[in-house]
Design a protein around this motif. Structure first.
Motif, mmCIF file in Angstrom:
data_model
loop_
_atom_site.group_PDB
_atom_site.id
_atom_site.type_symbol
_atom_site.label_atom_id
_atom_site.label_comp_id
_atom_site.label_asym_id
_atom_site.label_seq_id
_atom_site.Cartn_x
_atom_site.Cartn_y
_atom_site.Cartn_z
ATOM 1 N N ALA A 106 0.820 -1.215 0.000
ATOM 2 C CA ALA A 106 0.000 0.000 0.000
ATOM 3 C C ALA A 106 0.854 1.267 0.000
ATOM 4 N N ALA A 130 -4.973 2.854 -4.545
ATOM 5 C CA ALA A 130 -6.085 2.024 -4.085
ATOM 6 C C ALA A 130 -6.581 1.064 -5.163
ATOM 7 N N ASP A 188 -7.286 -1.582 -2.243
ATOM 8 C CA ASP A 188 -8.181 -1.131 -1.179
ATOM 9 C C ASP A 188 -9.111 -2.231 -0.667
ATOM 10 N N PRO A 239 -8.323 -2.515 3.419
ATOM 11 C CA PRO A 239 -9.281 -1.414 3.397
ATOM 12 C C PRO A 239 -8.989 -0.276 4.370
ATOM 13 N N HIS A 240 -8.257 -0.540 5.426
ATOM 14 C CA HIS A 240 -8.013 0.506 6.427
ATOM 15 C C HIS A 240 -6.526 0.678 6.702
ATOM 16 N N LYS A 277 -2.347 5.732 5.835
ATOM 17 C CA LYS A 277 -2.225 6.632 4.681
ATOM 18 C C LYS A 277 -0.964 7.454 4.845
#
Length: 130
Positions: A93, A98, A117, A121-122, A125
Motif C-alpha cells: 500500500a 487504491a 483497497d 481497506p483501512h 495513509k
C-alpha cells in the motif's frame, strides 16, 4: 501482461530460501516504469525473521528507480491462494494506489484478483508518496 507477471512470480518462487518453514512464495510487481520486479521469501536461522517475497520484489523495484506499483502477483507452492501477510499488505500500500491489482495465483495462473483497497481497506495513509 498478467501472464508475464504470473510467470515471473512462479519463477521467483523457485529461488526462495525457506529451509525452516518449507513454504516457498514468489511475488512479482508490474511497476509504473513498465518493468516487472520479482522476489522470493528469504528465511534466516532466527526464524521467523527474514523477509517475504513481496518485500524482496518491492526492494528490487525501489532499487531500480521505479516509484509505484500497478499490479502484483503472489504465488505459494503449498497454498492454493496466498494473499500477502498483514505487513506486506501495508508495504504494498505504501507504493500502490487504491486501484492497484493484486493477483492471487495457483500453479496454473491467476485465480483471484483484488484491488489494493479491498486487500487492505483501512491501511495507514501517507502523504509522502502520492
Amino acid at each position: 501482461m498478467s501472464r508475464e507477471l504470473f510467470e515471473a512470480a512462479r519463477a521467483a518462487m523457485t529461488k526462495c530460501h525457506a529451509p525452516y518453514s518449507k513454504f516457498p512464495v514468489g511475488a512479482a510487481i508490474l511497476a509504473d516504469d513498465g518493468n516487472i520486479y520479482a522476489g522470493a521469501n528469504i528465511e534466516v536461522l532466527s526464524f521467523p525473521e527474514g523477509w517475504c517475497a513481496e518485500t524482496t520484489a518491492i526492494g528490487h523495484m525501489v532499487m531500480a528507480g521505479a516509484k509505484r506499483i500497478r499490479e502484483v502477483a503472489v504465488i505459494a507452492e503449498k497454498l492454493e491462494l496466498c494473499p500477502p501477510c498483514g505487513g506486506c499488505r501495508q508495504r504494498l500500500a505504501e507504493f500502490a494506489n487504491a486501484d492497484a491489482l493484486i493477483h492471487l495465483c495457483d500453479a496454473d495462473g491467476i485465480r483471484k484478483t483484488l484491488r489494493m483497497d479491498e486487500l487492505l481497506p483501512h491501511g495507514f495513509k501517507t502523504e509522502v508518496i502520492g
